[in-house]
Design an enzyme around this catalytic site. Sequence first.
Site, short mmCIF file in Angstrom:
data_model
loop_
_atom_site.label_atom_id
_atom_site.label_comp_id
_atom_site.label_asym_id
_atom_site.label_seq_id
_atom_site.Cartn_x
_atom_site.Cartn_y
_atom_site.Cartn_z
CE1 TYR A 71 -3.35 -2.70 0.22
CE2 TYR A 71 -3.87 -2.03 2.46
CZ TYR A 71 -4.13 -2.82 1.37
OH TYR A 71 -5.16 -3.72 1.42
N GLY A 223 -17.92 -1.01 -3.26
CA GLY A 223 -18.70 -1.84 -4.16
C GLY A 223 -17.95 -2.09 -5.47
#
Length: 307
Positions: A71, A223
Amino acid sequence: MTSHSLTAAAAGTWRLGDLPVNRMGFGAMRLTQNGRALSNERTPHDRDRAVAVLRRAVELGVNHIDTAAFYFSPLRSANELIGRALGPYPDDLVITTKVGPGRGPSGDWIDWARPEQLRGQVQENIRQLGRDHLDVVNLRMNGNRPVSDLFGALAELREEGLIRHLGLSNVWPEQIAEARAIAPVVCVQNRYGIGERRAGSQEVLRLCGELGIAFVPFYAIAGAGHEAGAGDAEHEAVLDVARAHDASPAQVRLAWTLQQGPHVLAIPGTGNPAHLEANVAAGALRLTDEEVARLSALGQAAGADVA
């Protein structure tokens, strides 16, 4: 819904092995840059703001942070931001990392780690975080293939004391069974959310509950947006429920996620202080059974994700 004075404790607690955590946690993937995560095409977050978000998260009772050495953006590393913001670490803070994927110095994705390379990935996470061991390490898989060699290598590092607990990410039920034959599994991270669930995800959710394993969805807010985050379009059902509770769609998505079972943890990520407070407050939002059912009906199986 009102966010001030609401803390992560409102979501309840679970245990990652012997480590108690509030079910509302924080994900560090989006902490390093604006725009799409895991991309070299966006500007970095302001360092001081990122540090402030992490410190505020802990002030709000977040004691479970999910991160990884991969990350990072061109100027920011999530692990190093965590170390700068929170070191020396609170005694109750649990930091979960993951290994398997790799990115080169320029941010390009490289081949998945082989078993003999996992030690280096674990040690890099330890170095960046300034720890002498890692609380929880998730083996991130890429496809439904055997896990024994990779998980076995991590189990050896656990025996050496470099890792306290082991978990899995992006896996199928048979992979969970294979891993548990080697060493205990305390959590499973899979893609899961309203309208965005891969095939087999309900079975993994159920299996984890039966086994007492934490189920930790990623992209619960984003989502279909995945690394890009939540899009502008939203299901009308989500908007209806949000209006009924004077809440945001993101808060409804988090509340729905937590209500999938007492073993479900949430790790929403953000670099925005206001979004952080709203996410934490969602742990106190309780949807009715009818609302949960209506939102669950939006679910549809999706293909396996390898981000």
